[in-house]
Design a protein around this motif. Sequence first.
Motif, PDB file in Angstrom:
ATOM      1  N   LEU A 219      -3.598  -1.857  -4.790  1.00 16.29           N
ATOM      2  CA  LEU A 219      -4.382  -1.055  -4.085  1.00 16.29           C
ATOM      3  C   LEU A 219      -5.761  -1.273  -4.992  1.00 16.29           C
ATOM      4  N   GLY A 220      -5.660  -1.394  -6.136  1.00 14.21           N
ATOM      5  CA  GLY A 220      -6.987  -1.651  -7.082  1.00 14.21           C
ATOM      6  C   GLY A 220      -7.773  -2.980  -6.507  1.00 14.21           C
ATOM      7  N   GLU A 221      -6.872  -3.983  -6.711  1.00 14.41           N
ATOM      8  CA  GLU A 221      -7.626  -5.172  -6.023  1.00 14.41           C
ATOM      9  C   GLU A 221      -8.126  -4.995  -4.562  1.00 14.41           C
ATOM     10  N   THR A 222      -7.358  -4.604  -3.758  1.00 15.19           N
ATOM     11  CA  THR A 222      -7.985  -4.350  -2.322  1.00 15.19           C
ATOM     12  C   THR A 222      -9.336  -3.600  -2.469  1.00 15.19           C
ATOM     13  N   GLY A 223      -9.505  -2.592  -3.265  1.00 15.87           N
ATOM     14  CA  GLY A 223     -10.676  -1.767  -3.390  1.00 15.87           C
ATOM     15  C   GLY A 223     -11.554  -2.632  -3.829  1.00 15.87           C
ATOM     16  N   ILE A 224     -11.402  -3.364  -4.804  1.00 14.78           N
ATOM     17  CA  ILE A 224     -12.645  -4.372  -5.119  1.00 14.78           C
ATOM     18  C   ILE A 224     -13.117  -5.073  -4.151  1.00 14.78           C
ATOM     19  N   ALA A 225     -11.968  -5.875  -3.538  1.00 16.55           N
ATOM     20  CA  ALA A 225     -12.456  -6.601  -2.289  1.00 16.55           C
ATOM     21  C   ALA A 225     -13.155  -5.935  -1.369  1.00 16.55           C
ATOM     22  N   ARG A 226     -12.713  -4.761  -0.934  1.00 17.60           N
ATOM     23  CA  ARG A 226     -13.503  -3.953   0.148  1.00 17.60           C
ATOM     24  C   ARG A 226     -14.758  -3.450  -0.324  1.00 17.60           C
ATOM     25  N   GLU A 227     -14.944  -3.324  -1.610  1.00 19.66           N
ATOM     26  CA  GLU A 227     -16.242  -2.863  -1.984  1.00 19.66           C
ATOM     27  C   GLU A 227     -17.270  -4.176  -1.905  1.00 19.66           C
TER      28      GLU A 227
ATOM     29  N   LEU B   5       1.077  -1.211   0.030  1.00 17.79           N
ATOM     30  CA  LEU B   5       0.007   0.048  -0.018  1.00 17.79           C
ATOM     31  C   LEU B   5       0.952   1.137   0.044  1.00 17.79           C
ATOM     32  N   ALA B   6       0.583   2.213  -0.830  1.00 18.05           N
ATOM     33  CA  ALA B   6       1.317   3.384  -1.266  1.00 18.05           C
ATOM     34  C   ALA B   6       1.661   4.080   0.131  1.00 18.05           C
ATOM     35  N   ALA B   7       0.465   4.206   0.898  1.00 16.37           N
ATOM     36  CA  ALA B   7       0.647   4.975   2.254  1.00 16.37           C
ATOM     37  C   ALA B   7       1.713   4.487   3.102  1.00 16.37           C
ATOM     38  N   LEU B   8       1.943   3.337   3.010  1.00 12.84           N
ATOM     39  CA  LEU B   8       3.187   2.753   4.017  1.00 12.84           C
ATOM     40  C   LEU B   8       4.549   2.593   3.426  1.00 12.84           C
ATOM     41  N   VAL B   9       4.429   2.728   2.113  1.00 13.34           N
ATOM     42  CA  VAL B   9       5.958   2.572   1.434  1.00 13.34           C
ATOM     43  C   VAL B   9       6.560   3.828   0.800  1.00 13.34           C
ATOM     44  N   ALA B  10       5.589   4.742   0.314  1.00 15.00           N
ATOM     45  CA  ALA B  10       6.020   5.992  -0.522  1.00 15.00           C
ATOM     46  C   ALA B  10       5.197   7.029  -0.414  1.00 15.00           C
TER      47      ALA B  10
ATOM     48  N   ALA C  16     -16.536   2.976   1.435  1.00 17.61           N
ATOM     49  CA  ALA C  16     -15.478   4.199   1.700  1.00 17.61           C
ATOM     50  C   ALA C  16     -14.113   4.013   1.664  1.00 17.61           C
ATOM     51  N   ALA C  17     -13.834   2.603   2.335  1.00 14.38           N
ATOM     52  CA  ALA C  17     -12.426   2.171   2.111  1.00 14.38           C
ATOM     53  C   ALA C  17     -12.060   1.803   0.688  1.00 14.38           C
ATOM     54  N   ALA C  18     -13.101   1.163  -0.045  1.00 14.54           N
ATOM     55  CA  ALA C  18     -12.931   0.904  -1.508  1.00 14.54           C
ATOM     56  C   ALA C  18     -12.638   2.112  -2.502  1.00 14.54           C
ATOM     57  N   GLY C  19     -13.298   3.055  -2.348  1.00 12.27           N
ATOM     58  CA  GLY C  19     -13.145   4.238  -2.871  1.00 12.27           C
ATOM     59  C   GLY C  19     -11.829   4.985  -2.626  1.00 12.27           C
ATOM     60  N   ALA C  20     -11.249   4.987  -1.259  1.00 12.93           N
ATOM     61  CA  ALA C  20     -10.142   5.365  -0.985  1.00 12.93           C
ATOM     62  C   ALA C  20      -8.964   4.630  -1.804  1.00 12.93           C
ATOM     63  N   ALA C  21      -8.956   3.564  -1.657  1.00  7.18           N
ATOM     64  CA  ALA C  21      -7.873   2.514  -2.172  1.00  7.18           C
ATOM     65  C   ALA C  21      -8.074   2.628  -3.784  1.00  7.18           C
ATOM     66  N   LEU C  22      -9.108   2.786  -4.504  1.00  7.86           N
ATOM     67  CA  LEU C  22      -9.241   2.815  -5.959  1.00  7.86           C
ATOM     68  C   LEU C  22      -8.534   4.399  -6.446  1.00  7.86           C
ATOM     69  N   THR C  23      -8.867   5.473  -5.487  1.00  2.15           N
ATOM     70  CA  THR C  23      -8.178   6.751  -5.758  1.00  2.15           C
ATOM     71  C   THR C  23      -6.866   6.769  -5.532  1.00  2.15           C
ATOM     72  N   ARG C  24      -6.392   6.122  -4.743  1.00  2.64           N
ATOM     73  CA  ARG C  24      -4.978   6.108  -4.501  1.00  2.64           C
ATOM     74  C   ARG C  24      -4.034   5.513  -5.502  1.00  2.64           C
TER      75      ARG C  24
ATOM     76  N   TYR D 225     -17.683   4.460  -9.357  1.00  6.77           N
ATOM     77  CA  TYR D 225     -18.568   5.649  -9.276  1.00  6.77           C
ATOM     78  C   TYR D 225     -19.837   5.285  -9.688  1.00  6.77           C
ATOM     79  N   ALA D 226     -19.972   4.520 -10.954  1.00  4.49           N
ATOM     80  CA  ALA D 226     -21.243   3.932 -11.623  1.00  4.49           C
ATOM     81  C   ALA D 226     -21.835   3.224 -10.590  1.00  4.49           C
ATOM     82  N   ARG D 227     -21.291   2.462  -9.841  1.00  8.78           N
ATOM     83  CA  ARG D 227     -21.920   1.276  -9.002  1.00  8.78           C
ATOM     84  C   ARG D 227     -22.543   1.786  -7.745  1.00  8.78           C
ATOM     85  N   THR D 228     -21.853   3.043  -7.444  1.00 10.61           N
ATOM     86  CA  THR D 228     -22.288   3.553  -6.001  1.00 10.61           C
ATOM     87  C   THR D 228     -22.969   4.857  -6.304  1.00 10.61           C
ATOM     88  N   GLY D 229     -23.647   4.827  -7.240  1.00 15.21           N
ATOM     89  CA  GLY D 229     -24.676   6.178  -7.356  1.00 15.21           C
ATOM     90  C   GLY D 229     -23.775   7.402  -7.807  1.00 15.21           C
TER      91      GLY D 229
END
Length: 1014
Positions: free
Chosen positions: A391-399, A12-17, A405-413, A439-443
């Motif tokens: 991050l993208g894969e984590t976002g999908i799994a979170r969603e 995860l980017a926040a942890l390494v760079a 909320a966590a999914a959107g943050a991961a996908l944005t990062r 975005y399309a799936r979440t209104g």
Amino acid sequence: MIRSNLLALGALAALVAPLSAAPPEPLSTRESFRIGSSGVSCTAQLRPMDARLKDMFDRGYAIVCRDAAAPVGSLYALKGDGSARLAAAGHQCGPDQAAEVPGLAGARVIDCESEDKLRYRTYTFARRGTLFAAEGLAGYDSALKLGLASIVSDRPVTGEVQVAVTAAGDPAAFARVQAGALDADGALQQGYARSNEGSYAEAAEFFQTLSERTAGMADAPRLTEYLVNQGLQQSNLGQFPAATAAFEQAEARGAAADPIAGRLLRNYRALHQINQKRPAKALEELQRPVAEVDRYATDALSAAEITPRLAQEINRANAALNRTGGLDSRLQPYERAQILDAQKQQIQGIALRLQGRYAEALRAFDQAERALAGVRQGRVASTAFMRSEILGETGIAREMSGDTAAAGAALTRAVALLEASYPQSAALLQAKSRLASFYARTGRADEAVTLYAAIVADSEHVPGASAAMRDTLAPYFRLLAARSASDPNAAAAMFSANQIFVRPGVAQTQAVLARELSEGDDEAAMLFREAVNQSREVVRQTAEVANLAAANPPEGGEAAAALAAARDRLKTLEGEQTALQSRLSKYPRYRVLSPQTLTLADLQKTLRPGEAYYQLRLVGQDAYAVFATPERSRAVRIAANATTLGDSVARLRDSIVKLDSGQLVTTPFDLVRARQLYATLFDPIGGDALAGVKHLIFEPDGPLLQLPVSLLVADQASVDTYQKRIAGPAADKFDMRGVAWLGKDREVTTAVSARSFADVRQVAPSAGKRAYLGLGENAPPFSAASFLSTSAPANVDPCDWPLETWNRPISAAELQFARSALGAQQAAVLTGAEFADTNIVNRSDLRDYRVLHFATHGLVTAPRPQCPARPALLTSFGGAGSDGLLSFKEVYDLKIDADWVILSACDTAGMATVSATREAGIATGGNYALDGLVRAFVGAGARAVIASHWPVPDDYDATKRLITGLFSAPAGTPAGQALRAAQVQLMDDANTSHPYYWAAFAIVGDAERPLLQR
């Protein structure tokens, strides 16, 4: 498809760079950089082995430009006085003069000419003890100037590169030239970089080129690495059998025994299974054992303890292999192994996610993150693409787990990481598409549409976008279709997005022809064609090198000598083609890039009153359409998927004609299904959509490429009337008079892309001096006088057509009618011995005829199921080398200047395989309907082609009546109008009202182009 590039993992980017963008990297530290900021794509490729470089402070680059088969020049930064090293041997040079190079006051230039009258130019500029130089072909002057300014300033200099281009744009072919300009180390790094960026077709060319270079050399670890990467790229491109073959070849050459190549093979095989949507198989692949890496190799080396395992790792730790994956060159083998093992965890997480095991998937992603963070404290900056992917894969799994909320943050990062590290890449477009889909799936539909629109706009400038994004735009199409009725911009947006998708290769060929004829048929156009033909020779020779290299011949043998000779021949051809491109640059019209896409508004401007354009597009399984007239447009979703459309087309074709026990059989046409398909395609755009439309331009997709839309039924009442009439016991089900066929009241053009249709419409008519040349009625070999000598080949190859194929010649009656209608002064006919393949190929007057008309057998399948299909027209046997066939390759080589080519032969609207296409020297396309003989004749110079979708009938003189109807119309009559009039006569005849008799022929080009000029 899962984006599965090299080492697609990360922490995860926040942890390494940090997410902030790093300062721009100086050009002097990079392997390659783009020259200029717009215009034709040219790059500078580092060339450390250049003979003019004397020490570590010197730098040299090859300049490669799109459509040039070899480097067009060089850039240098030479310490001290390097002018003596720049002397051009064998050139006649003028004086050293002041030059105007933007930003470089004091620059100098020398113009030279070679013995073959090719012009060269050398620019120089001295600063602080370094001589900077740009030298190369004068036709690439703008690239030389911008390249020089860039290496002097050590940063990219903006500006437009204006040099000659011929093709409609092929990033993969350009990548092969780039790979050839680099040393093996640089090509390996760039191959990985293309993979990381999501440009899979380009990456495949880099690894293919490296494999060909290595063939016959004792460097097994490198070859296995190249083969494994070839397999991954083929899988990413959906070429699954080719991917499997590459993996098997890599394993056969010992990849599994190497600690690094073995891990690559394990991981890539798993990704290959994921690409095929087999997560369980992917998990099995990840259990393959791999060789261990000695973590203490460095300590052992210092103690002079060189074991066999350590020796292998030392070999892999050289400068080239330290670039593996585009990672930090200081990484040790065990660190690379750690990263690959972390990738294993990420792939496991993807497979678990696909199985719906989201909690387990998140744990696997967390393990991958922690493993990656353990490599140099997670500070390997070049793994940004890996971190983005996880991050993208984590976002999908979170969603999927309900934490949006966590999914959107991961996908944005994930997007932010790629924007900083891989701007203008296919990988970035994929990440943005994933966020837009969220975005399309979440209104958040408005945000989704805005982001998707930006992605589509950017895609035209990103090489490889089509292949990388083919499965990511489905939500965008659903959104646009849903709001089409209320959003006036929806149709235009869908039309733009449609053009991202790969079209049949004939679309590109039409664009090349339009470019050749952009301002008439003059000396420049002839030079353009010569350059295009030379490019095809390069492709053919490249294929020859690839075939010889695939055997990996041992050094010193005859096979190795043949491979070396083929490589030398390729190098010569590349130089000749590049010289032609340089000469072409003196014509300004060929230095202007044609846009690859077309706006809906621009298309509407090309439409005339009474015309409509229908664009069908399959996006995954979903189907969408854009319908436009000069005044209005609409985008809709079609209530059928790709599978059901394919089934409808197959059933309709079977009810027209099919092969049963070796015989062609016609059954009563499935009128109900034809009406249902019409309703499926046209009812969503409005019941009266075709009212007033006299010319329909139909751009099909998928299975609809194999069916003439004119046989669909536009009115239910006519179906009801027919069914009542055939209810009686003596009714004739083949009598289909009175049916409201779509093609009865309107002309129909088959378009392959909006851009190519617009281009072809604007091309000037043929300058041929005579109206017509008819060719057909071959001489049967068993009755030909020369048969007992050398005319007919011995039928020994099981993939040859049997000689009896030539014993059923098609009558020349329709050809003779056309000649009599036009007069002997304007028309000629070749039959019998004159209709030999060698005679046609060697004729120098084909360009004199405005219409070429073939009435013969079309051989578009294969004589046996195990044989490759090579489209061809059957001819008489001729002189030495004759095979009685005018092949796809031979057609493409013809030099014609035709308004029309009429193929009155069987199933000539079919495809050519990729292998047959490459044999003809065409680097793109294949495996699409219309990519066979239609494409070959367009490539030869035909503005439009009339081709058949099934074997044309002899019964009731149906085909003869259709073709003679074409030539009965007054000069100046649009070909579509003349064809429709002839078809209507057959529709209204009880004997020929079945679509088998009248519907086979389709017009590819523009039906409004007159068949015969006034």
